[in-house]
Design a protein around this motif. Structure first.
Motif, PDB file in Angstrom:
ATOM      1  N   VAL A 354       8.858  10.359   5.217  1.00 47.15           N
ATOM      2  CA  VAL A 354       8.407   9.931   3.898  1.00 47.15           C
ATOM      3  C   VAL A 354       7.622   8.633   4.024  1.00 47.15           C
ATOM      4  O   VAL A 354       7.730   7.924   5.037  1.00 47.15           O
ATOM      5  CB  VAL A 354       9.601   9.747   2.931  1.00 47.15           C
ATOM      6  N   PRO A 355       6.820   8.265   3.026  1.00 47.31           N
ATOM      7  CA  PRO A 355       6.051   7.022   3.080  1.00 47.31           C
ATOM      8  C   PRO A 355       6.954   5.798   3.174  1.00 47.31           C
ATOM      9  O   PRO A 355       8.128   5.835   2.777  1.00 47.31           O
ATOM     10  CB  PRO A 355       5.273   7.027   1.756  1.00 47.31           C
ATOM     11  N   PRO A 356       6.431   4.695   3.718  1.00 48.50           N
ATOM     12  CA  PRO A 356       7.232   3.474   3.853  1.00 48.50           C
ATOM     13  C   PRO A 356       7.845   3.006   2.539  1.00 48.50           C
ATOM     14  O   PRO A 356       8.970   2.494   2.529  1.00 48.50           O
ATOM     15  CB  PRO A 356       6.233   2.455   4.409  1.00 48.50           C
TER      16      PRO A 356
END
Length: 412
Positions: A354-356
């Motif tokens: 998942v994105p940061p």
């Protein structure tokens, strides 16, 4: 005091598991989902890639191409004919067909050899096969180039190919007993057991506690994820029972007993925790036996982390029961909160993909800390050093939530 807490906890445990339907929800369903999701997301990585091989040249060089393809452990190489291979690829029954056309060896000796690859347009596996083919082409080109250099440097009477047409057939133009073929074999042998130059790649995942780059996949990911997810169902069900008792006035009647509110609340919380512990034991043992998930590899680290998680989400559930006014409101809010915690915390998919920003949000949830620690333990074979920080954070979650709940809980 301890005996009263234990008695209340045991009574609460019996109430939580009083119907078979509840057992199905908290035990059978997570195991079924682990099997379904684990099989769906790990099957593609477990089966080898089917590679059809068509040899229209019949030369040693063509067989070398097949041998090098077969040495790739993730490929299942099958001999075929061009027409049959084309039909299988078009029908998406094989992702790629490798064809060595007639005259390949002669063309390779003069630097014009071509290996054909027929690929299905929607297959990502074909890209991996073509990458391996490029490596094979580089290896064979190096062997042909070395053969030319050595053969042209040798005098005509030394068994080389000086008498052959320079820039012509190379190793095929040698009039002696395979001198150029021997040079090619000697040059090619230098690639075994390892090539002269190789590439080593590592996937690096930034973390203070992760010393490995392995992600939890398949049944490991979903056994851990659904165990955490359905623990939420158990603890929220137990917290909802507190609201039900308050609405039925049975909670206030307990106050006439010679027991303090603190002991009564401790008994209720202990009962919820005990029920979740029993559920966790069943799910982890079943996950290890049925799906091969390494729950027992670092059982102490896993146990500490799971207990801290159970305490933390119990605190969250009990706190929610003090903030709503009725069981109906609690029933409406619980699915949203439990599913939201599971999704944000990585129970449905690995946090590493998942994105940061979403990984940062996960750190605000008990599920996120628990999944992070379990991934380190189950997928990366870490021990206690990987769980002390997540466990500490989860215990802080529990203390803060339970303290607030004890202040806000309305007994009547």
């Amino acid at each position: 005091m301890v005996r009263r807490v234990i008695a209340l906890a045991w009574l609460n445990l019996l109430q939580l598991f009083r119907t078979p339907a509840e057992l199905v929800v908290v035990l059978a369903i997570p195991l079924a989902l682990t099997f379904v999701f684990g099989a769906a997301f790990s099957a593609s990585g477990d089966s080898p890639i089917r590679v059809l091989f068509v040899d229209e040249d019949g030369s040693p060089k063509a067989q070398q191409v097949r041998t090098l393809l077969a040495e790739e452990g993730s490929f299942a190489v099958e001999d075929s004919k061009r027409q049959a291979a084309e039909k299988l690829v078009v029908a998406d029954k094989a992702p790629v067909a490798v064809i060595v056309p007639a005259g390949f060896a002669d063309a390779a000796d003069v630097g014009n050899g071509v290996i054909e690859a027929l690929m299905h347009p929607e297959s990502s596996s074909a890209l991996g096969v073509t990458a391996v083919l490029e490596g094979i082409a580089v290896r064979m080109s190096a062997g042909v180039a070395a053969t030319k250099i050595v053969s042209e440097a040798l005098p005509a009477d030394s068994g080389g190919s000086k008498d052959s047409d320079v820039g012509g057939r190379g190793s095929r133009g040698n009039a002696d007993s395979g001198g150029s073929d021997a040079i090619y074999e000697a040059a090619d042998a230098l690639w075994e057991p390892d090539p002269p130059v190789s590439i080593r790649g590592e996937t690096v995942i930034a973390s203070n506690v992760r010393g490995s780059s392995v992600q939890a996949e398949g049944t490991t990911q979903y056994s851990a994820g659904f165990t955490l997810y359905f623990i939420l169902f158990t603890v929220f069900g137990g917290a909802g029972a507190i609201l039900e008792e308050r609405e039925h006035k049975t909670l206030s009647r307990l106050l006439v007993a010679p027991t303090s509110k603190r002991v009564l609340l401790a008994g209720k919380v202990a009962g919820i925790v005990l029920a979740a512990v029993v559920q966790t034991l069943v799910l982890t043992v079943a996950g290890a036996v049925l799906f091969g998930v390494p729950w027992g590899g670092q059982w102490l680290a896993s146990g500490i982390l799971l207990l801290a998680y159970i305490l933390s989400v119990t605190g969250v559930a009990v706190l929610l029961s003090t903030l709503v006014r009725s069981r109906g409101q609690f029933t409406g809010a619980s699915p949203v909160l439990t599913t939201g915690l599971a999704m944000l915390g990585g129970c449905m998919w690995p946090l590493d993909i998942v994105p940061p920003a979403m990984r940062t949000v996960a750190k605000a949830t008990p599920t996120g800390w628990a999944m992070s620690g379990l991934t380190d333990v189950l997928a990366r074979n870490h021990g206690l050093e990987a769980v002390w920080l997540p466990s500490l954070v989860l215990v802080v979650f529990a203390i803060v939530a339970l303290c607030l709940a004890s202040v806000l809980l309305r007994w009547e």
